[in-house]
Structures are given as structure tokens and as C-alpha cells.
Design a protein around this motif. Structure first.
Motif, PDB file in Angstrom:
ATOM      1  N   ILE A   1       1.019  -0.927  -0.476  1.00  0.00           N
ATOM      2  CA  ILE A   1      -0.008  -0.157  -0.404  1.00  0.00           C
ATOM      3  C   ILE A   1       0.848   1.098   0.412  1.00  0.00           C
ATOM      4  O   ILE A   1       1.560   1.401   0.695  1.00  0.00           O
ATOM      5  CB  ILE A   1      -0.862  -0.509   1.037  1.00  0.00           C
ATOM      6  CG1 ILE A   1      -1.981  -1.685   1.617  1.00  0.00           C
ATOM      7  CG2 ILE A   1      -1.822   1.060   0.953  1.00  0.00           C
ATOM      8  CD1 ILE A   1      -2.844  -1.304   2.459  1.00  0.00           C
ATOM      9  N   ALA A   2       0.651   2.027  -1.130  1.00  0.00           N
ATOM     10  CA  ALA A   2       1.360   3.057  -1.228  1.00  0.00           C
ATOM     11  C   ALA A   2       0.302   4.464  -1.434  1.00  0.00           C
ATOM     12  O   ALA A   2      -0.533   4.140  -2.517  1.00  0.00           O
ATOM     13  CB  ALA A   2       2.431   3.288  -1.725  1.00  0.00           C
ATOM     14  N   VAL A   3       0.591   5.366  -0.643  1.00  0.00           N
ATOM     15  CA  VAL A   3      -0.400   6.692   0.026  1.00  0.00           C
ATOM     16  C   VAL A   3       0.450   7.693  -1.160  1.00  0.00           C
ATOM     17  O   VAL A   3      -0.509   8.465  -1.107  1.00  0.00           O
ATOM     18  CB  VAL A   3      -0.416   6.454   1.190  1.00  0.00           C
ATOM     19  CG1 VAL A   3      -1.492   5.557   1.821  1.00  0.00           C
ATOM     20  CG2 VAL A   3       0.120   6.998   2.143  1.00  0.00           C
TER      21      VAL A   3
ATOM     22  N   PRO B   1       6.356  -1.731   2.532  1.00  0.00           N
ATOM     23  CA  PRO B   1       7.058  -3.310   2.742  1.00  0.00           C
ATOM     24  C   PRO B   1       5.547  -4.183   1.996  1.00  0.00           C
ATOM     25  O   PRO B   1       5.122  -3.711   1.887  1.00  0.00           O
ATOM     26  CB  PRO B   1       7.030  -3.589   4.063  1.00  0.00           C
ATOM     27  CG  PRO B   1       6.649  -2.147   5.086  1.00  0.00           C
ATOM     28  CD  PRO B   1       6.228  -1.377   3.852  1.00  0.00           C
ATOM     29  N   PHE B   2       5.636  -5.107   1.871  1.00  0.00           N
ATOM     30  CA  PHE B   2       4.408  -6.081   0.936  1.00  0.00           C
ATOM     31  C   PHE B   2       4.224  -7.145   2.416  1.00  0.00           C
ATOM     32  O   PHE B   2       5.283  -7.022   3.505  1.00  0.00           O
ATOM     33  CB  PHE B   2       4.946  -7.326   0.468  1.00  0.00           C
ATOM     34  CG  PHE B   2       5.333  -6.807  -1.041  1.00  0.00           C
ATOM     35  CD1 PHE B   2       4.245  -6.719  -1.816  1.00  0.00           C
ATOM     36  CD2 PHE B   2       6.067  -5.549  -2.109  1.00  0.00           C
ATOM     37  CE1 PHE B   2       3.852  -6.481  -3.101  1.00  0.00           C
ATOM     38  CE2 PHE B   2       6.711  -6.053  -3.167  1.00  0.00           C
ATOM     39  CZ  PHE B   2       5.364  -5.549  -3.770  1.00  0.00           C
ATOM     40  N   VAL B   3       2.511  -7.184   3.059  1.00  0.00           N
ATOM     41  CA  VAL B   3       2.188  -7.380   3.559  1.00  0.00           C
ATOM     42  C   VAL B   3       1.533  -8.457   2.986  1.00  0.00           C
ATOM     43  O   VAL B   3       0.629  -8.446   1.949  1.00  0.00           O
ATOM     44  CB  VAL B   3       1.756  -6.689   4.787  1.00  0.00           C
ATOM     45  CG1 VAL B   3       2.494  -5.468   5.379  1.00  0.00           C
ATOM     46  CG2 VAL B   3       0.615  -5.657   3.993  1.00  0.00           C
ATOM     47  N   ALA B   4       1.074  -9.205   3.854  1.00  0.00           N
ATOM     48  CA  ALA B   4       0.059 -10.698   3.588  1.00  0.00           C
ATOM     49  C   ALA B   4      -1.667  -9.909   3.582  1.00  0.00           C
ATOM     50  O   ALA B   4      -1.696  -8.942   4.090  1.00  0.00           O
ATOM     51  CB  ALA B   4      -0.172 -11.468   4.701  1.00  0.00           C
ATOM     52  N   PHE B   5      -1.287  -9.697   1.834  1.00  0.00           N
ATOM     53  CA  PHE B   5      -2.902  -9.718   1.455  1.00  0.00           C
ATOM     54  C   PHE B   5      -4.036  -9.686   2.355  1.00  0.00           C
ATOM     55  O   PHE B   5      -4.232 -10.974   3.161  1.00  0.00           O
ATOM     56  CB  PHE B   5      -3.023 -10.402  -0.152  1.00  0.00           C
ATOM     57  CG  PHE B   5      -4.690 -10.120  -0.374  1.00  0.00           C
ATOM     58  CD1 PHE B   5      -4.750  -9.083  -0.639  1.00  0.00           C
ATOM     59  CD2 PHE B   5      -5.698 -11.276  -0.087  1.00  0.00           C
ATOM     60  CE1 PHE B   5      -6.351  -8.204  -1.167  1.00  0.00           C
ATOM     61  CE2 PHE B   5      -6.921 -10.631  -0.649  1.00  0.00           C
ATOM     62  CZ  PHE B   5      -7.244  -9.375  -1.300  1.00  0.00           C
TER      63      PHE B   5
END
Length: 189
Positions: free
Chosen positions: A161-163, A171-175
Motif C-alpha cells: 500500500i503506497a499512499v 513493505p509487502f504484507v500479507a494480503f
């Protein structure tokens, strides 16, 4: 040690000749699955591309050749034995996403062929589909920088998520189907 002598029709014999240096070997070289590392994560071997590299470590010293196949019978000798090297070698997986089983077999200098060991790897070359994001249940305006995102994507296991509009260092996190976010700017898009 092998010794021999030769005799002609007249009874003349050669001196005994010794042939040393031949080793009797009827033991096939083993290969342990743990010694065939594949690309991936601790949870399991996964690749996004069909072209992978395969290495075989811990092979017996007299191993001369090896072969790799997705066919446990190595049918038709289409997967020929190639000179053994402990360095990673390229291998092209069959087409189509899914679990692939690789079989690795060693051959030693005496021609003994070991039992094949197997490893599995998952080919996942398809990106998630039908991605959608809504803010605050579909609102077109928000009066607070704190928002709730509703997310959807078929085949997603992680999300970023990029605001600020640029997915780069986040970072990538669990969906998840829902996430809290804080918008970067108080006014505008």
C-alpha cells in the motif's frame, strides 16, 4: 588385481602381467533431496519464471554425470546424462502454473545409476487479477486522512500500500481484504 599371461600354439608363455588400478564398484551414487536446493522461500520452493537453476551438493566423489527431468522414468533418454558439476545449472520447467516435480539422478564412473530423488517447485507466473481498491466503502471524498481501504484481488498473497502514489519503499504484507491507511496530503487526490 588382475593377473594374466598368454600362450601361443607352441607353448611359449609371456611373463605374468599385472593390471592394477581397477576398482570394483557396484554401488550406485545416492543423492539426498536436501542436497538439491531450489529457488524459493522457507515455506516452499516457488518461482515466477520457468527458467530456474538447479544445483546438486554433497554428491559422492566418483559421480561423473547427472540428469534432471520432470519425468520420473526419464523416458526415451530425452534427458541425457551430462557431465556433473556442483554449480547451479539451468533447467526449463514445463509450461503452465502449478506444482512441478523434478527428478535428479546421478551416475558414477563405473556406470552405476543411482535412484532418482525428487523435489517439488511451484511455478506461478500469473499476476493477481481483478484488483480493486475502494476507500471508506466507496466514498469519493474523505474528511480525515485516516481511511479504511477495501481490497480485492484474485490470486493475491501479498499487497503493498503506497499512499504517496509511488509503490517503492513500502513493505509487502500479507494480503487482506481490509486495511487502515493514512493519506499523505490533507487536501487533493
Amino acid at each position: 588385481c588382475v593377473e594374466d599371461c598368454f600362450e601361443d600354439e607352441a607353448g611359449n608363455r609371456t611373463s605374468t602381467a599385472s593390471l592394477a588400478g581397477i576398482t570394483f564398484d557396484k554401488t550406485a551414487p545416492p543423492v539426498a533431496a536436501a542436497n538439491v536446493p531450489l529457488p524459493g522461500t522457507p515455506a516452499g520452493a516457488t518461482t515466477r519464471t520457468a527458467q530456474i537453476t538447479v544445483a546438486v551438493a554433497g554428491a559422492p566423489a566418483d559421480t561423473t554425470t547427472y540428469r534432471i527431468s520432470e519425468d520420473s522414468t526419464f523416458a526415451g533418454n530425452t534427458q541425457a546424462f551430462v557431465p556433473f558439476t556442483a554449480s547451479a545449472q539451468p533447467f526449463l520447467l514445463s509450461t503452465g502454473d502449478g506444482t512441478k516435480t523434478l527428478f535428479v539422478q546421478l551416475k558414477d564412473a563405473a556406470g552405476n545409476v543411482g535412484t532418482a530423488t525428487q523435489k517439488t517447485i511451484t511455478l506461478d507466473a500469473t499476476a493477481p487479477e481483478a484488483a480493486a481498491v475502494t476507500i471508506n466503502g466507496g466514498d469519493t471524498f474523505a474528511s480525515s486522512t485516516a481511511v479504511t481501504l477495501t481490497l480485492a484481488a484474485t490470486g493475491a498473497s501479498e499487497m503493498q500500500i503506497a499512499v504517496d502514489g509511488v509503490p517503492d519503499t513500502e513493505p509487502f504484507v500479507a494480503f487482506a481484504t481490509s486495511a487502515a491507511a493514512t493519506l499523505a496530503a490533507p487536501d487533493g487526490n
